[in-house]
Motif scaffolding. Structure first.
Motif, PDB file in Angstrom:
ATOM      1  N   GLU A   9       0.812  -1.214   0.000  1.00 30.74           N
ATOM      2  CA  GLU A   9       0.000   0.000   0.000  1.00 30.74           C
ATOM      3  C   GLU A   9       0.847   1.267   0.000  1.00 30.74           C
ATOM      4  OE1 GLU A   9      -4.012  -0.752   2.332  1.00 30.74           O
ATOM      5  OE2 GLU A   9      -2.338  -1.594   3.480  1.00 30.74           O
ATOM      6  N   PHE A  10       2.148   1.109   0.142  1.00 28.92           N
ATOM      7  CA  PHE A  10       3.016   2.281   0.230  1.00 28.92           C
ATOM      8  C   PHE A  10       3.178   3.016  -1.091  1.00 28.92           C
ATOM      9  CE2 PHE A  10       3.971   0.992   4.445  1.00 28.92           C
ATOM     10  CZ  PHE A  10       4.465   2.122   5.082  1.00 28.92           C
ATOM     11  N   ARG A  11       2.718   2.413  -2.170  1.00 28.69           N
ATOM     12  CA  ARG A  11       2.743   3.149  -3.441  1.00 28.69           C
ATOM     13  C   ARG A  11       1.795   4.340  -3.401  1.00 28.69           C
ATOM     14  NH1 ARG A  11       0.170  -1.687  -4.311  1.00 28.69           N
ATOM     15  NH2 ARG A  11      -2.042  -1.601  -4.914  1.00 28.69           N
ATOM     16  N   SER A  12       0.891   4.349  -2.408  1.00 24.74           N
ATOM     17  CA  SER A  12      -0.059   5.461  -2.255  1.00 24.74           C
ATOM     18  C   SER A  12       0.195   6.269  -0.987  1.00 24.74           C
ATOM     19  CB  SER A  12      -1.497   4.920  -2.247  1.00 24.74           C
ATOM     20  OG  SER A  12      -1.815   4.299  -3.467  1.00 24.74           O
ATOM     21  N   ILE A  13       1.388   6.101  -0.410  1.00 28.39           N
ATOM     22  CA  ILE A  13       1.725   6.831   0.816  1.00 28.39           C
ATOM     23  C   ILE A  13       2.983   7.668   0.609  1.00 28.39           C
ATOM     24  CG2 ILE A  13       2.439   6.644   3.239  1.00 28.39           C
ATOM     25  CD1 ILE A  13       0.856   4.067   3.437  1.00 28.39           C
ATOM     26  N   ILE A  14       2.899   8.923   0.995  1.00 30.24           N
ATOM     27  CA  ILE A  14       4.051   9.818   1.048  1.00 30.24           C
ATOM     28  C   ILE A  14       4.192  10.252   2.502  1.00 30.24           C
ATOM     29  CG2 ILE A  14       4.944  12.088   0.331  1.00 30.24           C
ATOM     30  CD1 ILE A  14       3.259  11.737  -2.239  1.00 30.24           C
ATOM     31  N   ILE A  15       5.400  10.276   3.006  1.00 32.56           N
ATOM     32  CA  ILE A  15       5.625  10.706   4.388  1.00 32.56           C
ATOM     33  C   ILE A  15       6.256  12.093   4.395  1.00 32.56           C
ATOM     34  CG2 ILE A  15       6.884  10.241   6.530  1.00 32.56           C
ATOM     35  CD1 ILE A  15       6.628   7.270   5.880  1.00 32.56           C
ATOM     36  N   ALA A  16       5.673  12.983   5.181  1.00 34.08           N
ATOM     37  CA  ALA A  16       6.199  14.343   5.289  1.00 34.08           C
ATOM     38  C   ALA A  16       6.691  14.582   6.713  1.00 34.08           C
ATOM     39  CB  ALA A  16       5.133  15.358   4.925  1.00 34.08           C
ATOM     40  N   TYR A  17       7.973  14.843   6.846  1.00 35.46           N
ATOM     41  CA  TYR A  17       8.526  15.200   8.157  1.00 35.46           C
ATOM     42  C   TYR A  17       8.407  16.699   8.326  1.00 35.46           C
ATOM     43  CZ  TYR A  17      11.938  16.461  11.722  1.00 35.46           C
ATOM     44  OH  TYR A  17      12.549  17.014  12.841  1.00 35.46           O
ATOM     45  N   GLU A  18       7.589  17.131   9.281  1.00 31.69           N
ATOM     46  CA  GLU A  18       7.421  18.552   9.546  1.00 31.69           C
ATOM     47  C   GLU A  18       7.704  18.839  11.028  1.00 31.69           C
ATOM     48  OE1 GLU A  18       3.508  20.101   9.125  1.00 31.69           O
ATOM     49  OE2 GLU A  18       2.550  18.381  10.067  1.00 31.69           O
ATOM     50  N   ALA A  49       8.431   7.852  -0.744  1.00 32.40           N
ATOM     51  CA  ALA A  49       8.831   9.254  -0.842  1.00 32.40           C
ATOM     52  C   ALA A  49       8.746   9.921   0.527  1.00 32.40           C
ATOM     53  CB  ALA A  49       7.941   9.989  -1.832  1.00 32.40           C
ATOM     54  N   VAL A  50       9.793  10.633   0.901  1.00 34.66           N
ATOM     55  CA  VAL A  50       9.826  11.375   2.157  1.00 34.66           C
ATOM     56  C   VAL A  50      10.067  12.845   1.853  1.00 34.66           C
ATOM     57  CG1 VAL A  50      10.933  11.653   4.404  1.00 34.66           C
ATOM     58  CG2 VAL A  50      10.730   9.369   3.404  1.00 34.66           C
ATOM     59  N   LEU A  51       9.163  13.689   2.323  1.00 35.84           N
ATOM     60  CA  LEU A  51       9.263  15.127   2.116  1.00 35.84           C
ATOM     61  C   LEU A  51       9.749  15.816   3.385  1.00 35.84           C
ATOM     62  CD1 LEU A  51       5.748  15.756   0.492  1.00 35.84           C
ATOM     63  CD2 LEU A  51       7.800  14.834  -0.602  1.00 35.84           C
ATOM     64  N   TYR A  52      10.323  16.996   3.218  1.00 35.52           N
ATOM     65  CA  TYR A  52      10.616  17.843   4.385  1.00 35.52           C
ATOM     66  C   TYR A  52       9.667  19.033   4.353  1.00 35.52           C
ATOM     67  CZ  TYR A  52      12.327  21.423   7.375  1.00 35.52           C
ATOM     68  OH  TYR A  52      12.354  22.397   8.339  1.00 35.52           O
ATOM     69  N   GLY A  53       9.084  19.360   5.502  1.00 33.64           N
ATOM     70  CA  GLY A  53       8.208  20.521   5.606  1.00 33.64           C
ATOM     71  C   GLY A  53       8.470  21.285   6.889  1.00 33.64           C
ATOM     72  N   GLY A  54       8.717  22.545   6.784  1.00 32.69           N
ATOM     73  CA  GLY A  54       8.992  23.369   7.952  1.00 32.69           C
ATOM     74  C   GLY A  54       9.631  24.667   7.512  1.00 32.69           C
ATOM     75  N   SER A  55       8.794  25.666   7.180  1.00 31.05           N
ATOM     76  CA  SER A  55       9.280  26.964   6.716  1.00 31.05           C
ATOM     77  C   SER A  55      10.077  26.875   5.426  1.00 31.05           C
ATOM     78  CB  SER A  55      10.116  27.648   7.815  1.00 31.05           C
ATOM     79  OG  SER A  55       9.312  27.938   8.940  1.00 31.05           O
ATOM     80  N   GLY A  76      18.294  11.836   0.668  1.00 31.76           N
ATOM     81  CA  GLY A  76      17.114  11.109   1.118  1.00 31.76           C
ATOM     82  C   GLY A  76      15.822  11.894   1.066  1.00 31.76           C
ATOM     83  N   VAL A  77      15.903  13.202   0.815  1.00 33.05           N
ATOM     84  CA  VAL A  77      14.707  14.039   0.749  1.00 33.05           C
ATOM     85  C   VAL A  77      14.189  14.060  -0.689  1.00 33.05           C
ATOM     86  CG1 VAL A  77      13.794  16.378   1.001  1.00 33.05           C
ATOM     87  CG2 VAL A  77      15.385  15.467   2.695  1.00 33.05           C
ATOM     88  N   ASP A  78      12.929  13.687  -0.861  1.00 39.59           N
ATOM     89  CA  ASP A  78      12.351  13.565  -2.193  1.00 39.59           C
ATOM     90  C   ASP A  78      11.526  14.776  -2.618  1.00 39.59           C
ATOM     91  OD1 ASP A  78      13.223  10.811  -2.730  1.00 39.59           O
ATOM     92  OD2 ASP A  78      11.896  10.298  -1.076  1.00 39.59           O
ATOM     93  N   GLY A  79      11.281  15.702  -1.693  1.00 39.42           N
ATOM     94  CA  GLY A  79      10.462  16.855  -2.032  1.00 39.42           C
ATOM     95  C   GLY A  79      10.179  17.695  -0.806  1.00 39.42           C
ATOM     96  N   ALA A  80       9.251  18.633  -0.951  1.00 40.25           N
ATOM     97  CA  ALA A  80       8.969  19.555   0.143  1.00 40.25           C
ATOM     98  C   ALA A  80       7.471  19.712   0.359  1.00 40.25           C
ATOM     99  CB  ALA A  80       9.579  20.923  -0.158  1.00 40.25           C
TER     100      ALA A  80
END
Length: 246
Positions: free
Chosen positions: A148-157, A201-207, A221-225
């Motif tokens: 099911e991870f093909r439909s999951i993106i993780i965002a570290y904020e 996919a792992v995103l970074y979010g924070g300003s 390792g960061v795939d986006g924002a």
């Protein structure tokens, strides 16, 4: 809670014109307020811009005044939803159990889920970053299988870095971000397998803005924002998109 439907109707075409063909190189998503979702989806037709929801309920329907379901989102042309955003957790008191229910419903409905996790300033200063992320991630992923991870993106904020307001700290260094992203992938490998850990996919979010994105994009390792306040300015958001498209 920003931008009216009429403002979104002009924002999407302007964004498209500013980013050019960048949406052919990276995934670009916009998450307007619920009342503007259908307008945004209509404006985004014939473009690569995906429309996402900021939140959704874990139920299909019922006496839940003020809520919105996955079925409603799909019918409005929405493709993904944020799940467990820090403001949903901190301001509206969403528990990890609720986040898990919402994530399960998102996947069942066919929407892509952007799962948000991150520690507060107090938790960071107490050295609990890894403990918090482990708890949030494992609780959110209960009942979720690796396919099911093909439909999951993780965002570290990291909550402490958002908006740079009172009680917040500067945007973390790439070294800080890389350590956390590596830990997230370690948790995914421990709970699932190396393929899941590598391909999610792992995103970074924070300003994130059009200035520091030039540095963040280089973090291993960061795939986006996940862009917050800066996205209210279409020029700044377009700037971030173009940086990642390079």
């Amino acid at each position: 809670m920003n931008k009216t439907p009429s403002e979104i109707a002009s924002y999407i075409p302007e964004l498209k014109s500013l980013i050019g063909d960048a949406d052919e190189k990276v995934f670009v998503g916009v998450c307007p307020a619920q009342i503007a979702l259908a307008t945004a989806a209509d404006a985004a037709k014939n473009s690569g811009i995906l429309i996402g929801a900021q939140n959704m309920n874990e139920n299909d329907k019922g006496p839940l005044t003020g809520e919105i379901s996955a079925l409603m989102l799909l019918d409005a042309g929405v493709k993904f939803s944020l799940i467990g955003h820090s403001e949903r957790r901190g301001v509206f008191g969403e528990s990890d159990e609720t986040v898990n229910k919402k994530l399960l419903k998102t996947l069942q409905s066919g929407l892509i889920a952007v799962l948000c996790i991150g520690e507060t300033l107090i938790e960071r200063t107490q050295g609990k970053t890894e403990d918090v992320l482990k708890y949030q991630l494992t609780k959110a992923l209960e009942g979720i299988y690796s396919n099911e991870f093909r439909s999951i993106i993780i965002a570290y904020e990291p909550v402490w870095a958002i908006s740079k307001g009172v009680g917040s700290l500067p945007t973390p260094t790439n070294d800080d971000i890389e350590k956390v992203v590596a830990y997230i992938r370690f948790l995914l490998e421990s709970c699932y397998d190396k393929k899941t850990a590598t391909e999610t996919a792992v995103l970074y979010g924070g300003s994130v803005d059009d200035v520091n994105a030039n540095t963040i994009v280089k973090a291993n390792g960061v795939d986006g924002a996940l862009v917050g306040g800066a996205s209210l300015d279409v020029n700044k958001f377009a700037g971030v998109v173009k940086i990642f498209a390079k």
